[in-house]
Design a protein around this motif. Structure first.
Motif, PDB file in Angstrom:
ATOM      1  N   ALA A   1       0.808  -1.226   0.000  1.00 10.68           N
ATOM      2  CA  ALA A   1       0.000   0.000   0.000  1.00 10.68           C
ATOM      3  C   ALA A   1       0.840   1.275   0.000  1.00 10.68           C
ATOM      4  CB  ALA A   1      -0.944  -0.005   1.202  1.00 10.68           C
ATOM      5  N   LYS A   2       2.146   1.145   0.157  1.00  9.53           N
ATOM      6  CA  LYS A   2       3.008   2.330   0.209  1.00  9.53           C
ATOM      7  C   LYS A   2       2.790   3.230  -1.000  1.00  9.53           C
ATOM      8  CE  LYS A   2       7.835   3.745   0.388  1.00  9.53           C
ATOM      9  NZ  LYS A   2       9.231   3.293   0.443  1.00  9.53           N
ATOM     10  N   PHE A   3       2.694   2.643  -2.188  1.00  9.11           N
ATOM     11  CA  PHE A   3       2.518   3.424  -3.409  1.00  9.11           C
ATOM     12  C   PHE A   3       1.108   3.296  -3.981  1.00  9.11           C
ATOM     13  CE2 PHE A   3       7.260   2.700  -3.703  1.00  9.11           C
ATOM     14  CZ  PHE A   3       7.590   3.992  -3.329  1.00  9.11           C
ATOM     15  N   MET A   4       0.158   2.986  -3.128  1.00 13.78           N
ATOM     16  CA  MET A   4      -1.250   2.931  -3.529  1.00 13.78           C
ATOM     17  C   MET A   4      -1.979   4.083  -2.840  1.00 13.78           C
ATOM     18  SD  MET A   4      -1.052   0.361  -5.498  1.00 13.78           S
ATOM     19  CE  MET A   4      -2.739   0.168  -5.968  1.00 13.78           C
ATOM     20  N   PRO A   5      -3.051   4.607  -3.444  1.00 14.85           N
ATOM     21  CA  PRO A   5      -3.756   5.721  -2.806  1.00 14.85           C
ATOM     22  C   PRO A   5      -4.563   5.297  -1.583  1.00 14.85           C
ATOM     23  CG  PRO A   5      -4.797   5.135  -4.894  1.00 14.85           C
ATOM     24  CD  PRO A   5      -3.550   4.312  -4.782  1.00 14.85           C
ATOM     25  N   TRP A   6      -4.622   4.001  -1.298  1.00 10.55           N
ATOM     26  CA  TRP A   6      -5.393   3.490  -0.174  1.00 10.55           C
ATOM     27  C   TRP A   6      -4.465   2.862   0.871  1.00 10.55           C
ATOM     28  CZ3 TRP A   6      -4.123  -1.626  -0.492  1.00 10.55           C
ATOM     29  CH2 TRP A   6      -3.908  -2.168  -1.761  1.00 10.55           C
TER      30      TRP A   6
ATOM     31  N   ALA B   1       3.756   6.401  -8.699  1.00 17.40           N
ATOM     32  CA  ALA B   1       4.403   7.242  -7.690  1.00 17.40           C
ATOM     33  C   ALA B   1       5.816   7.573  -8.149  1.00 17.40           C
ATOM     34  CB  ALA B   1       4.443   6.518  -6.346  1.00 17.40           C
ATOM     35  N   VAL B   2       6.203   8.825  -7.978  1.00 20.25           N
ATOM     36  CA  VAL B   2       7.520   9.286  -8.416  1.00 20.25           C
ATOM     37  C   VAL B   2       8.623   8.376  -7.864  1.00 20.25           C
ATOM     38  CG1 VAL B   2       9.189  11.187  -8.216  1.00 20.25           C
ATOM     39  CG2 VAL B   2       6.791  11.675  -8.730  1.00 20.25           C
ATOM     40  N   GLN B   3       8.507   7.964  -6.612  1.00 23.36           N
ATOM     41  CA  GLN B   3       9.548   7.157  -5.974  1.00 23.36           C
ATOM     42  C   GLN B   3       9.473   5.668  -6.297  1.00 23.36           C
ATOM     43  OE1 GLN B   3       8.872   8.348  -1.903  1.00 23.36           O
ATOM     44  NE2 GLN B   3      10.575   9.789  -1.993  1.00 23.36           N
ATOM     45  N   ASN B   4       8.454   5.239  -7.028  1.00 24.89           N
ATOM     46  CA  ASN B   4       8.296   3.820  -7.344  1.00 24.89           C
ATOM     47  C   ASN B   4       9.065   3.499  -8.634  1.00 24.89           C
ATOM     48  OD1 ASN B   4       7.454   1.211  -7.862  1.00 24.89           O
ATOM     49  ND2 ASN B   4       5.308   1.610  -7.391  1.00 24.89           N
ATOM     50  N   THR B   5      10.364   3.346  -8.486  1.00 25.26           N
ATOM     51  CA  THR B   5      11.222   3.168  -9.667  1.00 25.26           C
ATOM     52  C   THR B   5      10.903   1.885 -10.429  1.00 25.26           C
ATOM     53  OG1 THR B   5      12.948   2.224  -8.266  1.00 25.26           O
ATOM     54  CG2 THR B   5      13.122   4.569  -8.784  1.00 25.26           C
ATOM     55  N   ALA B   6      10.506   0.822  -9.753  1.00 27.49           N
ATOM     56  CA  ALA B   6      10.186  -0.432 -10.452  1.00 27.49           C
ATOM     57  C   ALA B   6       8.996  -0.238 -11.390  1.00 27.49           C
ATOM     58  CB  ALA B   6       9.907  -1.540  -9.445  1.00 27.49           C
TER      59      ALA B   6
ATOM     60  N   ASP C   1       3.405  11.938  -4.667  1.00 26.91           N
ATOM     61  CA  ASP C   1       3.271  12.583  -5.979  1.00 26.91           C
ATOM     62  C   ASP C   1       3.491  11.525  -7.046  1.00 26.91           C
ATOM     63  OD1 ASP C   1       2.862  15.128  -4.914  1.00 26.91           O
ATOM     64  OD2 ASP C   1       5.023  15.525  -4.808  1.00 26.91           O
ATOM     65  N   SER C   2       2.789  11.669  -8.157  1.00 27.72           N
ATOM     66  CA  SER C   2       2.880  10.706  -9.259  1.00 27.72           C
ATOM     67  C   SER C   2       3.288  11.384 -10.548  1.00 27.72           C
ATOM     68  CB  SER C   2       1.517  10.047  -9.512  1.00 27.72           C
ATOM     69  OG  SER C   2       1.079   9.332  -8.409  1.00 27.72           O
ATOM     70  N   VAL C   3       3.882  10.584 -11.416  1.00 29.20           N
ATOM     71  CA  VAL C   3       4.044  10.964 -12.805  1.00 29.20           C
ATOM     72  C   VAL C   3       3.044  10.116 -13.580  1.00 29.20           C
ATOM     73  CG1 VAL C   3       6.422  11.762 -12.758  1.00 29.20           C
ATOM     74  CG2 VAL C   3       5.967   9.346 -13.059  1.00 29.20           C
TER      75      VAL C   3
END
Length: 169
Positions: free
Chosen positions: A31-36, A127-132, A154-156
């Motif tokens: 859930a770290k990179f999920m909006p929930w 998510a910007v930090q979700n490089t994978a 923040d997302s791209v």
């Protein structure tokens, strides 16, 4: 029921019988990179029942399973199917990370969306930090077309064009 197959995976439309297996895959790390945030079991069941009882015609939710052993790996979605560029989403349980499953899922959704819905491109917010996940989009010829902000990160936003995939339907 819609079923999409790739070389190692099967994506099938979510049904209530999938709920318990999918729920077991949800962790705080996922859930770290999920909006929930990870829901309680009762919250999850309520959400699933609502989705199954009143399906949205332009939103598809798929359970991701390995073909070889039927193991549940996570969920994928295709939303806004009636738009020019539908939005793709994906999450995989931690033990499935780093094996190329994410790319295979997104490529299969792009192929299906092109073949079934006639779409030429897809939106994939990450998510910007979700490089994978960013690598997934970039490996599928995705280009950044915008940004989004939500309370967690923040997302791209990538636009992934249909491109002849190595994963034919």
């Amino acid at each position: 029921m819609i079923v999409i197959q790739s070389p190692r995976l099967q994506l099938s439309q979510f049904q209530m019988m999938d709920a318990q297996e999918v729920f077991r895959c949800i962790t705080p790390a996922i859930a770290k990179f999920m909006p929930w945030e990870p829901p309680s079991w009762s919250e999850y069941v309520t959400r699933c029942e609502k989705r199954v009882q009143a399906p949205e015609p332009n939103k598809f939710s798929f359970v991701i399973r390995r073909l070889d052993n039927r193991e549940c790996l996570g969920m994928a979605s295709l939303e806004d199917a009636d738009s020019v560029s539908p939005e793709l989403g994906l999450w995989l349980k931690e033990s499935a990370h780093g094996q190329g499953f994410g790319r295979e899922v997104v490529a299969a959704l792009v192929d299906w969306g092109h073949a079934t819905l006639g779409k030429g491109s897809f939106i994939y917010p990450v998510a910007v930090q979700n490089t994978a996940s960013r690598r997934i989009a970039e490996n599928l010829h995705g280009e950044i077309i915008g940004n989004r902000t939500n309370p967690k990160y923040d997302s791209v936003v990538y636009r992934i064009p249909f491109y002849e995939s190595p994963y034919p339907l």
